[in-house]
Design a protein around this motif. Structure first.
Motif, PDB file in Angstrom:
ATOM      1  N   LYS A  60     -11.227  63.930  34.756  1.00 51.23           N
ATOM      2  CA  LYS A  60     -10.314  64.192  35.872  1.00 51.23           C
ATOM      3  C   LYS A  60     -10.652  63.279  37.044  1.00 51.23           C
ATOM      4  CE  LYS A  60      -7.247  66.396  38.382  1.00 51.23           C
ATOM      5  NZ  LYS A  60      -7.365  65.594  39.589  1.00 51.23           N
ATOM      6  N   MET A  61     -11.936  63.042  37.244  1.00 53.96           N
ATOM      7  CA  MET A  61     -12.339  62.153  38.328  1.00 53.96           C
ATOM      8  C   MET A  61     -11.917  60.708  38.049  1.00 53.96           C
ATOM      9  SD  MET A  61     -16.055  63.763  39.262  1.00 53.96           S
ATOM     10  CE  MET A  61     -16.205  65.521  39.666  1.00 53.96           C
ATOM     11  N   GLU A  62     -11.913  60.324  36.772  1.00 54.23           N
ATOM     12  CA  GLU A  62     -11.483  58.967  36.434  1.00 54.23           C
ATOM     13  C   GLU A  62      -9.980  58.807  36.633  1.00 54.23           C
ATOM     14  OE1 GLU A  62     -13.492  56.535  36.071  1.00 54.23           O
ATOM     15  OE2 GLU A  62     -15.213  57.879  36.119  1.00 54.23           O
ATOM     16  N   THR A  63      -9.213  59.885  36.470  1.00 55.24           N
ATOM     17  CA  THR A  63      -7.776  59.775  36.748  1.00 55.24           C
ATOM     18  C   THR A  63      -7.552  59.502  38.233  1.00 55.24           C
ATOM     19  OG1 THR A  63      -7.448  62.156  37.099  1.00 55.24           O
ATOM     20  CG2 THR A  63      -7.198  61.340  34.850  1.00 55.24           C
ATOM     21  N   SER A  64      -8.388  60.078  39.095  1.00 56.53           N
ATOM     22  CA  SER A  64      -8.281  59.789  40.530  1.00 56.53           C
ATOM     23  C   SER A  64      -8.553  58.316  40.799  1.00 56.53           C
ATOM     24  CB  SER A  64      -9.266  60.654  41.329  1.00 56.53           C
ATOM     25  OG  SER A  64      -8.920  62.016  41.267  1.00 56.53           O
ATOM     26  N   PHE A  65      -9.541  57.763  40.113  1.00 57.61           N
ATOM     27  CA  PHE A  65      -9.849  56.339  40.264  1.00 57.61           C
ATOM     28  C   PHE A  65      -8.654  55.481  39.851  1.00 57.61           C
ATOM     29  CE2 PHE A  65     -11.341  52.446  38.109  1.00 57.61           C
ATOM     30  CZ  PHE A  65     -11.843  51.767  39.202  1.00 57.61           C
ATOM     31  N   ILE A  66      -8.041  55.803  38.717  1.00 53.48           N
ATOM     32  CA  ILE A  66      -6.880  55.046  38.249  1.00 53.48           C
ATOM     33  C   ILE A  66      -5.716  55.203  39.225  1.00 53.48           C
ATOM     34  CG2 ILE A  66      -5.169  54.809  36.399  1.00 53.48           C
ATOM     35  CD1 ILE A  66      -7.894  53.757  35.618  1.00 53.48           C
ATOM     36  N   ASP A  67      -5.512  56.409  39.736  1.00 50.42           N
ATOM     37  CA  ASP A  67      -4.410  56.655  40.677  1.00 50.42           C
ATOM     38  C   ASP A  67      -4.569  55.825  41.953  1.00 50.42           C
ATOM     39  OD1 ASP A  67      -3.344  58.465  38.908  1.00 50.42           O
ATOM     40  OD2 ASP A  67      -4.088  60.240  39.945  1.00 50.42           O
ATOM     41  N   PHE A  68      -5.763  55.826  42.535  1.00 47.43           N
ATOM     42  CA  PHE A  68      -6.019  55.050  43.741  1.00 47.43           C
ATOM     43  C   PHE A  68      -5.852  53.552  43.472  1.00 47.43           C
ATOM     44  CE2 PHE A  68      -7.896  58.750  45.794  1.00 47.43           C
ATOM     45  CZ  PHE A  68      -7.748  58.487  47.149  1.00 47.43           C
ATOM     46  N   THR A  69      -6.487  53.087  42.407  1.00 49.50           N
ATOM     47  CA  THR A  69      -6.454  51.657  42.087  1.00 49.50           C
ATOM     48  C   THR A  69      -5.033  51.179  41.852  1.00 49.50           C
ATOM     49  OG1 THR A  69      -8.647  51.811  41.070  1.00 49.50           O
ATOM     50  CG2 THR A  69      -7.331  49.880  40.532  1.00 49.50           C
ATOM     51  N   SER A  70      -4.299  51.930  41.048  1.00 49.96           N
ATOM     52  CA  SER A  70      -2.932  51.533  40.722  1.00 49.96           C
ATOM     53  C   SER A  70      -2.040  51.531  41.961  1.00 49.96           C
ATOM     54  CB  SER A  70      -2.363  52.474  39.655  1.00 49.96           C
ATOM     55  OG  SER A  70      -1.165  51.957  39.124  1.00 49.96           O
ATOM     56  N   TYR A  71      -2.278  52.477  42.868  1.00 51.83           N
ATOM     57  CA  TYR A  71      -1.469  52.530  44.092  1.00 51.83           C
ATOM     58  C   TYR A  71      -1.606  51.232  44.885  1.00 51.83           C
ATOM     59  CZ  TYR A  71       0.267  53.772  48.702  1.00 51.83           C
ATOM     60  OH  TYR A  71       0.975  53.768  49.873  1.00 51.83           O
ATOM     61  N   PHE A  72      -2.833  50.803  45.096  1.00 53.64           N
ATOM     62  CA  PHE A  72      -3.037  49.608  45.915  1.00 53.64           C
ATOM     63  C   PHE A  72      -2.614  48.340  45.176  1.00 53.64           C
ATOM     64  CE2 PHE A  72      -5.731  52.487  48.398  1.00 53.64           C
ATOM     65  CZ  PHE A  72      -5.254  52.196  49.663  1.00 53.64           C
ATOM     66  N   LEU A  73      -2.804  48.303  43.861  1.00 56.15           N
ATOM     67  CA  LEU A  73      -2.332  47.135  43.107  1.00 56.15           C
ATOM     68  C   LEU A  73      -0.816  47.038  43.180  1.00 56.15           C
ATOM     69  CD1 LEU A  73      -4.607  47.210  39.924  1.00 56.15           C
ATOM     70  CD2 LEU A  73      -4.764  45.676  41.891  1.00 56.15           C
ATOM     71  N   ASN A  74      -0.131  48.181  43.055  1.00 56.09           N
ATOM     72  CA  ASN A  74       1.330  48.179  43.171  1.00 56.09           C
ATOM     73  C   ASN A  74       1.772  47.685  44.548  1.00 56.09           C
ATOM     74  OD1 ASN A  74       1.740  49.136  40.586  1.00 56.09           O
ATOM     75  ND2 ASN A  74       1.914  51.275  41.204  1.00 56.09           N
ATOM     76  N   LYS A  75       1.054  48.108  45.566  1.00 55.10           N
ATOM     77  CA  LYS A  75       1.403  47.688  46.931  1.00 55.10           C
ATOM     78  C   LYS A  75       1.239  46.182  47.090  1.00 55.10           C
ATOM     79  CE  LYS A  75       0.729  48.744  51.804  1.00 55.10           C
ATOM     80  NZ  LYS A  75       2.136  49.145  51.980  1.00 55.10           N
ATOM     81  N   PHE A  76       0.095  45.657  46.636  1.00 57.03           N
ATOM     82  CA  PHE A  76      -0.146  44.220  46.771  1.00 57.03           C
ATOM     83  C   PHE A  76       0.858  43.412  45.953  1.00 57.03           C
ATOM     84  CE2 PHE A  76      -4.791  45.540  47.509  1.00 57.03           C
ATOM     85  CZ  PHE A  76      -4.590  45.587  48.872  1.00 57.03           C
ATOM     86  N   GLU A  77       1.181  43.879  44.782  1.00 52.11           N
ATOM     87  CA  GLU A  77       2.092  43.131  43.899  1.00 52.11           C
ATOM     88  C   GLU A  77       3.544  43.239  44.333  1.00 52.11           C
ATOM     89  OE1 GLU A  77      -0.474  43.331  39.718  1.00 52.11           O
ATOM     90  OE2 GLU A  77       1.192  44.715  40.045  1.00 52.11           O
ATOM     91  N   SER A  78       3.843  44.171  45.222  1.00 57.20           N
ATOM     92  CA  SER A  78       5.229  44.355  45.666  1.00 57.20           C
ATOM     93  C   SER A  78       5.766  43.121  46.383  1.00 57.20           C
ATOM     94  CB  SER A  78       5.332  45.579  46.585  1.00 57.20           C
ATOM     95  OG  SER A  78       4.636  45.359  47.811  1.00 57.20           O
ATOM     96  N   LYS A  79       4.882  42.260  46.847  1.00 57.88           N
ATOM     97  CA  LYS A  79       5.285  41.044  47.555  1.00 57.88           C
ATOM     98  C   LYS A  79       5.467  39.849  46.615  1.00 57.88           C
ATOM     99  CE  LYS A  79       4.874  42.523  51.944  1.00 57.88           C
ATOM    100  NZ  LYS A  79       5.924  42.413  52.973  1.00 57.88           N
TER     101      LYS A  79
END
Length: 394
Positions: free
Chosen positions: A90-109
């Motif tokens: 469950k803690m690793e899902t939090s890591f994936i959620d955080f990481t993916s959020y910021f990668l999506n934000k950076f890649e949005s440009k």
């Protein structure tokens, strides 16, 4: 307003139980539960300690949550020996959620190039589901591995990590303790991740980890890992191991190279092949044995010598082969920040984070992002409206 949900998410991101966090703060576990469920609000002193522990600013806990759940516990593939560690999934899902959020934000440009990993996965699953009609399931799995190597354009195993990143897989390093080597998962946004433990491991063993996790991504998509029995889990782990062996050591080329070995039961005879294939001596012999190139007695003698030479821990030339680190995310950040598509200062201020928070999250060394920080200076005076008191020549 204090958002307990954010405390819980960042606690899980840092792999801390409520009890472990309570011990750090010198409060009760019940108090942490109350903070997270917003029954009570932490005092100023506690909030101040929380920001230090998690490398965030105090306002982080008083701003709206921004992370959404895009990964699932049952989608994370751990090794067999890591089954006892699944309580931390469950803690690793939090890591994936955080990481993916910021990668999506950076890649949005960016206009991202098309990648082929999802298409390769679908091809692999189609072949995998046909295996019941095959008399030789091992041969069927070998076909899947050979097709994957061809589609990913892996010419030499030394550039495996680069080819996987190029295919669309996000590879990160994370300190997961001594019990977890690596894991992989697909998010519900169809983003594939391989997470490597950053404990010291030789380059050749890391290559096998990468190929093993690639096997999970291609063969076991949407499989409920959490509900598998022990025997079922062993079965898919064996499939991932066999896939890795077939993928890293293509049959025809390996047979040709192995024919040059004179003493098949001597581990030192495999050193040249190790340097060519970037695969451990043990993995090379295992592939040869499964191909029928060694007898049962030769295999037993080989492992006796392997143990005697302590090669299961350290093999010849391990220290001489450089460990390749993930580079895709580093390149992404460099592109984003150097071209001012995003301001690092703005990101940190908008989300109330410290620089070290992002560095830790994205598997970067401490200080990596420092060069992208802008000097924030306030201009109290400027010369635009200055009236000169003296003119030249006066």
């Amino acid at each position: 307003m204090f958002f307990g949900e954010k405390l819980q998410s960042v606690r899980e991101l840092n792999s801390l139980s409520r009890k472990e966090l309570a011990d750090k703060l010198n409060v009760s576990e019940q108090a942490i539960w109350q903070y997270e469920n917003q029954y009570t609000v932490p005092k100023f002193e506690i909030a101040n300690e929380l920001k230090k522990i998690f490398n965030v600013k105090a306002q982080f806990f008083y701003s709206e949550p921004f992370i959404t759940n895009i990964s699932k516990v049952e989608s994370i593939a751990y090794r067999t020996e890591d089954r006892d560690a699944r309580k931390k999934t469950k803690m690793e899902t939090s890591f994936i959620d955080f990481t993916s959020y910021f990668l999506n934000k950076f890649e949005s440009k960016l206009n991202l190039p098309n990648t082929n990993i999802a298409q390769l996965r679908d091809e692999s699953i189609k072949l995998y589901n046909q295996r019941a009609d095959s008399d030789n399931q091992v041969l069927h799995l070998e076909m899947i591995a050979e097709n994957a190597r061809k589609k990913l354009d892996v010419v030499t195993n030394s550039d495996l990590l680069y080819r996987l990143e190029l295919s669309g897989i996000y590879i990160l390093e994370k300190n997961m303790g001594s019990s977890i080597d690596a894991y992989s998962t697909w998010t519900n946004q169809e983003k594939p991740f391989i997470i490597l433990g950053n404990k010291k491991k030789s380059a050749v063993r890391r290559n096998f980890d990468l190929a093993h996790e690639l096997g999970h991504l291609l063969l076991h998509y949407k499989m409920d890992m959490d509900s598998l029995t022990k025997d079922e889990h062993k079965k898919i782990e064996k499939e991932a191991n066999d896939f890795a062996s077939f993928f890293l050591l293509p049959k025809e080329q390996f047979l040709e190279d192995f024919s040059t070995i004179l003493k098949k039961s001597n581990p030192d005879s495999y050193i040249d092949l190790k340097m060519k294939y970037m695969v451990s001596i043990g993995a090379l012999e295992y592939r040869a044995y499964k191909l029928g190139l060694l007898t049962f007695e030769e295999n037993r003698y080989f492992y006796a010598k392997l143990n005697q030479k302590n090669y299961k821990k350290n093999e010849p030339f391990d220290e001489d082969i450089a460990v390749i680190r993930p580079g895709k995310i580093r390149s992404l950040l460099d592109l984003i920040f150097r071209n001012n598509l995003f301001s690092l200062n703005s990101i940190l201020n908008d989300y109330y984070l410290n620089r070290s928070f992002l560095e830790s999250l994205l598997g970067l060394e401490n200080g990596f992002l420092e060069k992208y920080l802008e000097e924030s200076t306030i201009e109290y005076f400027n010369t635009s409206n200055v009236i000169p008191l003296f003119t030249k020549g006066s």
